[in-house]
Design a protein around this motif. Structure first.
Motif, PDB file in Angstrom:
ATOM      1  N   SER A 146      47.878  43.617  48.311  1.00 33.54           N
ATOM      2  CA  SER A 146      46.830  44.527  47.839  1.00 33.54           C
ATOM      3  C   SER A 146      46.142  45.170  49.029  1.00 33.54           C
ATOM      4  CB  SER A 146      45.794  43.782  46.994  1.00 33.54           C
ATOM      5  OG  SER A 146      44.747  44.638  46.604  1.00 33.54           O
ATOM      6  N   LEU A 149      42.107  41.446  45.077  1.00 31.99           N
ATOM      7  CA  LEU A 149      42.962  41.251  43.886  1.00 31.99           C
ATOM      8  C   LEU A 149      44.137  40.322  44.143  1.00 31.99           C
ATOM      9  CD1 LEU A 149      43.072  44.953  42.573  1.00 31.99           C
ATOM     10  CD2 LEU A 149      41.567  43.103  41.848  1.00 31.99           C
ATOM     11  N   ALA A 157      45.650  37.704  41.534  1.00 34.99           N
ATOM     12  CA  ALA A 157      45.161  37.958  40.173  1.00 34.99           C
ATOM     13  C   ALA A 157      46.333  38.098  39.227  1.00 34.99           C
ATOM     14  CB  ALA A 157      44.297  39.213  40.144  1.00 34.99           C
ATOM     15  N   ASP A 174      39.258  45.805  35.638  1.00 37.22           N
ATOM     16  CA  ASP A 174      39.881  44.575  36.129  1.00 37.22           C
ATOM     17  C   ASP A 174      38.866  43.442  36.084  1.00 37.22           C
ATOM     18  OD1 ASP A 174      38.539  44.098  38.825  1.00 37.22           O
ATOM     19  OD2 ASP A 174      39.211  46.176  39.051  1.00 37.22           O
ATOM     20  N   VAL A 217      38.507  41.046  38.191  1.00 36.91           N
ATOM     21  CA  VAL A 217      38.177  40.474  39.490  1.00 36.91           C
ATOM     22  C   VAL A 217      36.925  41.149  40.063  1.00 36.91           C
ATOM     23  CG1 VAL A 217      38.987  40.068  41.841  1.00 36.91           C
ATOM     24  CG2 VAL A 217      40.570  39.879  39.907  1.00 36.91           C
ATOM     25  N   ARG A 218      37.005  42.453  40.212  1.00 37.49           N
ATOM     26  CA  ARG A 218      35.882  43.185  40.802  1.00 37.49           C
ATOM     27  C   ARG A 218      34.971  43.815  39.743  1.00 37.49           C
ATOM     28  NH1 ARG A 218      38.541  46.803  45.451  1.00 37.49           N
ATOM     29  NH2 ARG A 218      36.342  47.309  45.748  1.00 37.49           N
TER      30      ARG A 218
END
Length: 641
Positions: A129, A138, A141, A164, A166-167
């Motif tokens: 990533s 990421l 993930a 997403d 994650v963020r």
């Protein structure tokens, strides 16, 4: 015409007027409605054309923004380092992964609006990533449940708006399958670009009119106003919302607001009324208003682009045009009514003119007949006017004679007192003259001179007694001038001094010389005062207290009030009503003619004043002479000049 027929004619006229008024009102309403409908129809047509133009511009802008980065996943699929990483399945933190990470970082830095570029293996896990250097990167993930991975791993490129986990940041995901030519073009991974949509949002948020993008599920992805993001065009069930949150909008709440828009019907343009929370997002001025909604599918996606245009200006303009149409119709009707009324007026004027001509002819004959009568009447009136003028002159002369007779009557009453006043100085003059002759015989010239000087003084004294009588008795027309009221009172008291002392009357003269000035004739004012003072003395003959008060004061209107009051028996109410009638007197027969007060009042009124009789508080009568005030000496000289 009978009363019933007359009533029927009035009723028929009233009904016709009501019918005409209702017909005019109906025409005006119809014109207003037609003007409103035509203007609204044309305005909605222009609003649709404007909406289509906005759709064209926004669609082109969004397509250019989206298409600008669609080639990046294809570049990743051809990179040898990326293929090597996917073939060997290096462990996390391996040198090969670090090489790919740095490559992705450089590639992402070349595109400002890209949030992340990453590579997933066939299990849906991120193996490299561009955000590897960040703590919330990421790497590792699992996006196997996302639609864009499932479509790409199946061999088809895919685009999806998602958040997403994650963020926790939304973005537009471009997924491209990665094939390995060494393995007979087998899919060994998926290349994904997560693009930012902030540029599109900034462009939309600057627009004055609302606009939004919704996906194929009816979820609003981008919107101005921003409060509409993640709202739905149509209500969704709980299962649909849960599935969308799991697959696409992780961490977001969907379905809390429904806009009530049919995207398919909006392609031709529909009017939607917003209320509740959607209306509040539009702002107070637009709350509860109607909007024209236009939609279009974005090419290459399942998205719907929708623009909203307020119909309030169109309807306001339609109302104005409807009112203008009604006003124009009213103006036209008024013009027609004016022309009709003008024709009627002209016809009536012609009839009236003909009637006037006939009446003029008849009137001319009557005027000729009446002229002779009027001529005779005028001659008679002229003779009467001449006779009246002659009578007025005779009356004026009689009044002057009457005034003079009054003066002489007063002089007759004063004769005894004047004779007494003159006897004493005359006796002294005779004695002193005889003495002067004797002293001259003796040669005593000094003593004779002193006697003659005393004789001169006594002569002056006698002249002072006679001079007011001559002035008072002189027959002359009234000549108004600036008269000192106190001086006129002093002259009258001087003439009546002997008679007042013989009658035992105490005089209280409160008039101060130089304090009050009146515009009148001094001689005639003196005559009035002598008459009033003499009447007051006569009224106190049978009284123990015989007091005469004379005072002058300024009235509120600027005039002078000169009051002569006595302590006599007063004036009964019956006498007050007739006091100023000619030949009315309260004295015994032979003591008066009853003309003194009448003459006095006429004299005062000739000055512009009046004579008022009233009873005095505490007993007695009071006569008030109301006189006009005189101007100041300088003002009087200015008026005379």
């Amino acid at each position: 015409m009978t009363a019933a027929a007359l009533f029927r004619s009035f009723a028929s006229f009233g009904r016709s007027r009501w019918f005409g008024a209702l017909l005019i009102l109906a025409v005006l309403v119809a014109a207003g409605v037609a003007g409103y409908a035509s203007s609204e129809r044309y305005g909605m047509h222009l609003l649709r054309e404007e909406g289509r133009h906005r759709l064209d511009l926004l669609a082109a802008a969004v397509d250019a923004e989206v298409s600008r980065v669609t080639h990046i996943p294809g570049i990743l699929a051809l990179n040898a380092d990326v293929l090597e990483l996917l073939r060997t399945r290096h462990s996390a933190g391996s040198p090969q992964q670090e090489v790919v990470n740095r490559y992705l970082e450089r590639l992402s830095a070349q595109h400002v609006d890209s949030l992340a570029v990453f590579v997933m293996d066939t299990r849906g896990r991120v193996v490299a990533s561009s955000d590897w250097i960040l703590t919330d990167n990421l790497l590792g993930a699992d996006f196997s449940h996302r639609s864009y991975f499932q479509a790409a791993i199946g061999g088809a490129p895919y685009r999806q708006y998602a958040v997403d986990g994650v963020r926790d940041e939304p973005g537009y995901f471009f997924a491209q399958p990665i094939r390995d030519e060494r393995q007979d073009w087998k899919i060994v991974g998926v290349a994904v670009l997560k693009a930012s949509i902030r540029a599109v949002e900034r462009q939309w948020l600057t627009n004055d009119a609302p606009a939004l993008i919704a996906d194929d599920n009816g979820v609003v992805l981008l919107s101005a106003p921003p409060e509409w993001r993640y709202a739905t065009l149509r209500p969704l069930s709980g299962e649909q919302v849960s599935e969308l949150v799991r697959r696409q909008f992780e961490g977001r709440q969907l379905g809390t607001m429904s806009l009530g828009i049919d995207a398919a019907a909006a392609e031709a343009g529909i009017v939607v009324n917003f209320s509740g929370r959607p209306a509040e997002s539009l702002g107070p001025p637009s709350r509860g208003s109607d909007y024209l909604v236009m939609s279009r599918n974005l090419p290459g996606t399942a998205w719907h682009l929708l623009v909203l245009s307020s119909v309030r200006p169109v309807r306001s303009q339609a109302l104005a045009h409807g009112a203008l149409a009604a006003a124009a119709s009213a103006t036209l009707i008024l013009c027609l009514l004016y022309l009709r009324q003008r024709r009627r007026v002209l016809q009536a004027r012609l009839k009236v003119q003909a009637a006037l001509e006939a009446a003029n002819r008849e009137l001319e004959g009557k005027v000729a007949a009446r002229t002779a009568d009027l001529t005779r009447t005028v001659e008679t009136l002229e003779a009467e006017v001449v006779e009246r003028l002659r009578a007025e002159q005779t009356l004026r002369a009689a009044q002057e004679e009457l005034v003079q007779a009054g003066k002489l009557a007063v002089l007759g009453q004063l004769a005894t007192g004047i004779t007494h006043e003159l006897n004493q100085p005359l006796g002294a003059v005779r004695t002193l003259a005889a003495n002067a002759i004797e002293f001259m015989h003796r040669g005593d010239a000094g003593t004779a001179e002193r006697n003659l000087r005393i004789v001169c003084d006594l002569t002056d004294q006698m002249g002072g007694i006679i001079r007011p009588l001559k002035t008072f008795a002189r027959k002359s027309p009234a000549v108004p001038s600036r008269v000192d009221v106190a001086q006129a009172v002093g002259s009258a008291l001087f003439l009546l001094d002997q008679s007042l002392r013989q009658a035992g009357v105490v005089v209280d003269n409160r008039c101060v010389a130089g304090e009050h000035f009146s515009w009148c004739d001094h001689n005639r004012l003196q005559q009035v005062l002598i008459n009033l003072i003499g009447n007051a003395a006569d009224a106190m003959n049978d009284r123990s207290e015989r007091r005469l008060e004379i005072a002058a004061a300024e009235r509120p209107d600027g005039g002078i009030a000169l009051a002569v009051a006595d302590t006599g028996c007063g004036l009964p109410e019956a006498v007050l009503d007739r006091l100023f009638e000619p030949f009315f007197t309260t004295k015994a027969a032979g003591e008066g003619l009853g003309l003194g007060l009448a003459i006095s009042r006429d004299i005062v009124r000739s000055f512009g004043g009046d004579l008022i009789a009233e009873n005095r508080e505490g007993g007695g009568a009071r006569f008030v002479i109301v006189l006009p005030a005189a101007a100041e000496q300088g003002e009087e000289e200015t008026v005379r000049s």
